[in-house]
Design a protein around this motif. Structure first.
Motif, mmCIF file in Angstrom:
data_model
loop_
_atom_site.group_PDB
_atom_site.id
_atom_site.type_symbol
_atom_site.label_atom_id
_atom_site.label_comp_id
_atom_site.label_asym_id
_atom_site.label_seq_id
_atom_site.Cartn_x
_atom_site.Cartn_y
_atom_site.Cartn_z
ATOM 1 N N SER B 260 80.106 43.144 47.523
ATOM 2 C CA SER B 260 78.649 43.231 47.641
ATOM 3 C C SER B 260 78.046 44.389 46.855
ATOM 4 C CB SER B 260 78.262 43.337 49.118
ATOM 5 O OG SER B 260 78.812 44.510 49.643
ATOM 6 N N ALA B 261 78.893 45.529 46.636
ATOM 7 C CA ALA B 261 78.341 46.732 45.965
ATOM 8 C C ALA B 261 78.411 46.606 44.470
ATOM 9 C CB ALA B 261 79.081 47.975 46.435
ATOM 10 N N LYS B 262 77.260 46.507 43.898
ATOM 11 C CA LYS B 262 77.268 46.401 42.438
ATOM 12 C C LYS B 262 76.503 47.535 41.756
ATOM 13 C CE LYS B 262 78.157 41.630 42.740
ATOM 14 N NZ LYS B 262 77.571 40.361 43.147
ATOM 15 N N PRO B 263 75.293 47.904 42.138
ATOM 16 C CA PRO B 263 74.580 48.967 41.418
ATOM 17 C C PRO B 263 75.041 50.339 41.811
ATOM 18 C CG PRO B 263 73.199 48.087 43.169
ATOM 19 C CD PRO B 263 74.448 47.326 43.196
ATOM 20 N N ILE B 264 75.577 50.485 43.049
ATOM 21 C CA ILE B 264 75.907 51.830 43.523
ATOM 22 C C ILE B 264 77.369 52.068 43.318
ATOM 23 C CG2 ILE B 264 75.861 53.308 45.532
ATOM 24 C CD1 ILE B 264 73.817 51.013 46.564
ATOM 25 N N SER B 265 77.698 53.239 42.757
ATOM 26 C CA SER B 265 79.117 53.566 42.536
ATOM 27 C C SER B 265 79.746 53.915 43.869
ATOM 28 C CB SER B 265 79.201 54.736 41.566
ATOM 29 O OG SER B 265 78.627 55.898 42.118
ATOM 30 N N GLN B 266 80.912 53.443 44.010
ATOM 31 C CA GLN B 266 81.625 53.659 45.292
ATOM 32 C C GLN B 266 82.261 55.012 45.342
ATOM 33 O OE1 GLN B 266 81.950 51.802 47.905
ATOM 34 N NE2 GLN B 266 80.905 49.944 47.233
ATOM 35 N N ILE B 267 82.355 55.580 46.465
ATOM 36 C CA ILE B 267 83.041 56.870 46.638
ATOM 37 C C ILE B 267 84.508 56.554 46.813
ATOM 38 C CG2 ILE B 267 83.262 58.884 48.076
ATOM 39 C CD1 ILE B 267 80.381 58.161 49.092
ATOM 40 N N ASP B 289 87.372 56.772 56.871
ATOM 41 C CA ASP B 289 86.454 55.912 57.631
ATOM 42 C C ASP B 289 85.019 56.175 57.258
ATOM 43 O OD1 ASP B 289 88.438 54.621 58.875
ATOM 44 O OD2 ASP B 289 88.297 55.715 60.807
ATOM 45 N N LEU B 290 84.738 57.484 57.188
ATOM 46 C CA LEU B 290 83.394 57.862 56.784
ATOM 47 C C LEU B 290 83.063 57.273 55.445
ATOM 48 C CD1 LEU B 290 83.000 61.578 57.875
ATOM 49 C CD2 LEU B 290 81.555 59.674 58.531
ATOM 50 N N ILE B 291 84.008 57.425 54.474
ATOM 51 C CA ILE B 291 83.804 56.951 53.104
ATOM 52 C C ILE B 291 83.561 55.457 53.115
ATOM 53 C CG2 ILE B 291 84.932 56.607 50.878
ATOM 54 C CD1 ILE B 291 86.346 59.328 51.500
ATOM 55 N N THR B 292 84.391 54.734 53.865
ATOM 56 C CA THR B 292 84.223 53.280 53.898
ATOM 57 C C THR B 292 82.871 52.895 54.467
ATOM 58 O OG1 THR B 292 85.433 53.315 55.972
ATOM 59 C CG2 THR B 292 86.638 52.588 54.017
ATOM 60 N N SER B 293 82.491 53.618 55.514
ATOM 61 C CA SER B 293 81.184 53.288 56.095
ATOM 62 C C SER B 293 80.078 53.529 55.118
ATOM 63 C CB SER B 293 80.945 54.091 57.386
ATOM 64 O OG SER B 293 80.954 55.443 57.079
ATOM 65 N N ALA B 307 79.041 66.120 48.363
ATOM 66 C CA ALA B 307 79.566 66.598 49.664
ATOM 67 C C ALA B 307 80.962 66.094 49.908
ATOM 68 C CB ALA B 307 78.638 66.096 50.777
ATOM 69 N N PHE B 308 81.159 64.879 49.600
ATOM 70 C CA PHE B 308 82.521 64.325 49.808
ATOM 71 C C PHE B 308 83.515 64.943 48.891
ATOM 72 C CE2 PHE B 308 80.742 60.843 52.311
ATOM 73 C CZ PHE B 308 81.715 60.811 53.317
ATOM 74 N N ASP B 309 83.111 65.211 47.607
ATOM 75 C CA ASP B 309 84.049 65.861 46.666
ATOM 76 C C ASP B 309 84.462 67.207 47.197
ATOM 77 O OD1 ASP B 309 84.170 63.780 44.976
ATOM 78 O OD2 ASP B 309 82.499 64.467 43.683
ATOM 79 N N LYS B 310 83.489 67.939 47.687
ATOM 80 C CA LYS B 310 83.801 69.279 48.232
ATOM 81 C C LYS B 310 84.714 69.181 49.441
ATOM 82 C CE LYS B 310 81.663 73.633 49.420
ATOM 83 N NZ LYS B 310 80.671 74.195 50.349
ATOM 84 N N ALA B 311 84.376 68.236 50.231
ATOM 85 C CA ALA B 311 85.212 68.040 51.436
ATOM 86 C C ALA B 311 86.610 67.681 51.048
ATOM 87 C CB ALA B 311 84.606 66.932 52.285
ATOM 88 N N LYS B 312 86.713 66.852 50.010
ATOM 89 C CA LYS B 312 88.045 66.466 49.549
ATOM 90 C C LYS B 312 88.833 67.662 49.083
ATOM 91 C CE LYS B 312 87.077 61.743 48.069
ATOM 92 N NZ LYS B 312 86.737 60.935 46.863
ATOM 93 N N SER B 313 88.210 68.501 48.239
ATOM 94 C CA SER B 313 88.930 69.686 47.716
ATOM 95 C C SER B 313 89.307 70.606 48.873
ATOM 96 C CB SER B 313 88.061 70.411 46.692
ATOM 97 O OG SER B 313 86.866 70.878 47.327
#
Lengths: 96, 637
Positions: B260-267, B289-293, B307-313
């Motif tokens: 379903s996701a086409k214009p928005i880049s997925q995290i 889970d957060l990412i998938t949601s 925010a997610f990139d920072k959280a990942k690092s």
């Protein structure tokens, strides 16, 4: 045995039965007397009847006498006949 | 009637004008005898007063008043009054006309009343009749089916009434089913179900377009309709799968959702290569889970990327720190383990040394104990053996002594017996002769005793013989028959226990010794008398009557007498023979001859024969006793 005999002396009674040889004589006596009485009775009855009913005819008296004598005769006869035969009282008589 | 006729015959007695008179007369006409009319006792007192006191003029008023009064009284008087009122109308038929008709002129006092009453009566009767008819109809309709149909159809409320009674009957018969109403609901008046006219199926002309199945529609494609249903199913299934799967496969799982996701880049999902730690796994899962949601949310617009990139690092840092900590801990633990190993080895060596020392000590101790015990056992055994030997020795010696003693005793006994034998032999030799002497003396004594018994028996037999002789002499010497009981008793006493004698005495007829028996002379004398009688009856036939007796009596006088040993079986011959035998002394033969007689002869000689028999019996018994006595005396030698 002796004691018993002495005891039973009185028990055997002296019978008043006539001797056997006098049996016939006694019967004759009885017969004669009865003949006298019965013929006398018959005669007297005959006489009474003849006086009362038959106008003093003779034949009722003779008939009465005959009745009486005949009756006595018959009785005598039966007594003689009965005595000759043994007494059968109480015995059963079987006829063929 | 009689009264009426009398009254008619005597007009003077008639009252002048009492209107009510005839009815009274009518009521009293049963009195046949001539009573005074004014003084007659009338059953009910109320009317009696009126005629006697009232005159003809006030009669009507008085009667009307009375009637109204009496109407409230009990029933009986009222009937009488009505009778009295109606009497002028009805009674004259029975009674003869009494006057010019003035009584009948009196008007009926109350004409309108009966009309009302009649109406009421009519109503009452009609109601009663109708009720009765209705009831009868109901009853008959219960009985007859035809009438039931008629009644329920035409009579109002007939059906209900009959139904009620039928219901009662039914309940009485089946009490269990009493609750169910037997009538149908329509009958009992419940709601009726009405079916509208438009309901049900109605025919209709079919349309062309609707029924063409070849036209395109939803029913034509098997795919188009099913797709929108399947996509939500896939979405539902996949997250559940991804949740159950392990962390390293998250990438592949996360790649699945995106259609379903086409214009928005997925995290990108978080990928930790060394995330074997459970805590780390949990954290990673949470983030994922957060990412998938967020990925699922199409409208996030890449605002959470930084925010997610920072959280990942940061997460990567944390994980590396954890790994470092783990390594340090591992090292320190290894060192501690080594130290503990060394300690344990030392302790074990020390323990083994101590154990060996202990074992050596115990061994030496046991050896000493063993030696001691062995010595003790051997000593005890030796002592026991010694004692046993001693006792055996003693026993043996004792036995030897005993045997010696026994032998000495036996020898002594033998010696004494031999001595006694010698002495006895010597004595017998001398005393033997004495014994012989004593024996001979005994024999002599026995002999004398035997002879004594012989003498006794002899005496006894002598006594017996004497007694028998005494009886015989007593019998023969008597002039008339006498009882000889005493003699017989003496005889019996002497014989004591002799069976033969007692039997002989018992055979005698008791009458014989109680009355005595005649001797020979008496017998003959009596025979002569008997013979005379028998001769008289000699010619009698069987069953003789008086005539034959007379004939026999007469004929026996002229009969020839026989004498001597006459031959023949007739009575005369028998008598002659008996006489001869009696004179000879042969009583037995004479009795036999007389016993042969028949008929009257036998009857006449019966007593004589009995006497003969008794005499013979006594004689026989005495003979037997005498013979027995002789035998006894003979047996003694």
């Amino acid at each position: 045995m002796s004691s018993e005999n002495s005891n039973t002396v009185a028990t055997v009674p002296r019978t008043s039965r006539p001797m056997s040889e006098a049996l016939l004589n006694e019967k004759w006596d009885r017969c004669l007397s009865s003949m006298l009485i019965r013929s006398g009775l018959g005669l007297s009855f005959g006489i009474v009847f003849s006086v009362l009913l038959f106008k003093r005819r003779a034949w009722p008296a003779t008939v009465g006498l005959g009745f009486g004598a005949g009756r006595a005769w018959e009785e005598c006869d039966t007594s003689f006949k009965r005595a000759a035969a043994p007494n059968k009282d109480g015995l059963r008589v079987i006829r063929p | 009637m009689l009264r009426a006729s009398i009254l008619r015959a005597r007009p003077a007695l008639r009252p002048i004008a009492p209107a009510a008179r005839p009815q009274w007369r009518a009521a009293q006409r049963f009195y046949a005898d001539d009573k005074k009319l004014s003084e007659t006792a009338i059953p009910n007192p109320a009317p009696t007063v009126t005629p006697s006191t009232s005159t003809a003029t006030n009669l009507t008023n008085g009667s009307t008043i009375r009637a109204s009064d009496i109407a409230n009284l009990p029933h009986e008087p009222k009937t009488t009054t009505t009778a009295s009122r109606t009497a002028p109308v009805i009674q004259p038929a029975t009674t003869p006309p009494t006057g010019p008709g003035s009584a009948s002129v009196a008007p009926d006092p109350q004409p309108p009343r009966p009309k009302k009453r009649r109406l009421r009566k009519f109503l009452l009767y009609s109601v009663l009749l109708s009720m009765l008819g209705y009831g009868g109809g109901v009853w008959y309709s219960l009985v007859s089916d035809n009438f039931h149909d008629f009644f329920t159809e035409y009579v109002p409320f007939g059906e209900d009434a009959v139904g009620y009674f039928e219901e009662r009957e039914f309940r009485r018969r089946f009490p269990g089913r009493a609750e169910q109403p037997r009538l149908y609901p329509q009958v009992t008046g419940e709601n009726k179900i009405t079916i509208p006219s438009k309901s049900g199926l109605t025919p209709r002309v079919a349309q062309e377009g609707d029924t063409d199945l070849s036209q395109k529609g939803s029913h034509m494609s098997a795919v188009a309709d099913n797709k929108p249903k399947q996509t939500p199913d896939a979405k539902k299934e996949k997250p559940s799968e991804s949740a159950t799967k392990a962390e390293p496969k998250k990438q592949a799982v996360a790649a699945a959702p995106p259609p379903s996701a086409k214009p928005i880049s997925q995290i990108d999902n978080l990928n930790v290569p060394a995330a074997s730690e459970p805590i780390v796994q949990d954290v990673v899962k949470l983030v994922n889970d957060l990412i998938t949601s967020i990925n699922a949310d199409a409208s996030h617009g890449n605002k959470y990327d930084s925010a997610f990139d920072k959280a990942k690092s940061d997460l990567g840092k944390v994980i590396s720190d954890i790994n470092l900590l783990k390594d340090g801990l591992n090292k320190s633990a290894e060192e501690k383990i080594k130290a503990a190993h060394g300690e344990f080895d030392n302790a074990a060596k020390e323990l083994v040394r101590r154990l060996e020392l202990q074992m050596q000590d115990q061994e030496t101790h046991w050896k000493e104990e063993y030696e001691n015990e062995r010595e003790r056992l051997s000593s005890t055994y030796k002592s026991k053996l010694q004692s046993e030997l001693d006792t055996a020795q003693q026993l043996y010696e004792q036995r030897l002594k005993n045997e010696l003693l026994e032998q000495s005793i036996a020898l002594e006994r033998h010696f004494t017996s031999s001595v006694r034998d010698r002495v006895e032999a010597e004595r017998d030799g001398r005393l033997g002769k004495l014994n012989q002497l004593s024996n001979s003396v005994k024999e002599l004594e026995r002999l004398t005793l035997e002879w004594n018994s012989v003498i006794d028996a002899n005496l006894k037999t002598q006594h017996l013989v004497v007694a028998v002789e005494a009886v015989k002499s007593a019998l023969e010497s008597q002039a008339t028959p006498k009882p000889f009981i005493t003699e017989l008793a003496a005889l019996k006493e002497i014989a004591a226990d002799d069976a033969v004698v007692s039997a002989a005495i018992a055979s005698i007829n008791p009458t014989a010794y109680q009355r005595g028996i005649p001797n020979a002379a008496q017998l003959i004398d009596r025979f002569r008398r008997v013979a005379g009688e028998v001769r008289k009856a000699a010619l009698l036939p069987e069953d003789a009557g008086v005539a034959s007796h007379l004939a026999s009596l007469a004929m026996s006088k002229v009969l020839f007498k026989k004498s001597g040993l006459a031959t023949g079986g007739d009575v005369e011959a028998v008598l002659a023979r008996t006489e001869i035998l009696l004179e000879e002394g042969d009583l037995d033969g004479a009795a036999r001859e007389m016993n042969g007689l028949q008929g009257w002869a036998k009857v006449l000689s019966k007593d004589w024969l009995g006497e003969c028999r008794r005499v013979l019996e006594v004689r026989q018994a005495l003979d037997v006793i005498a013979t027995e006595a002789r035998l006894q005396s003979l047996l003694l030698d």
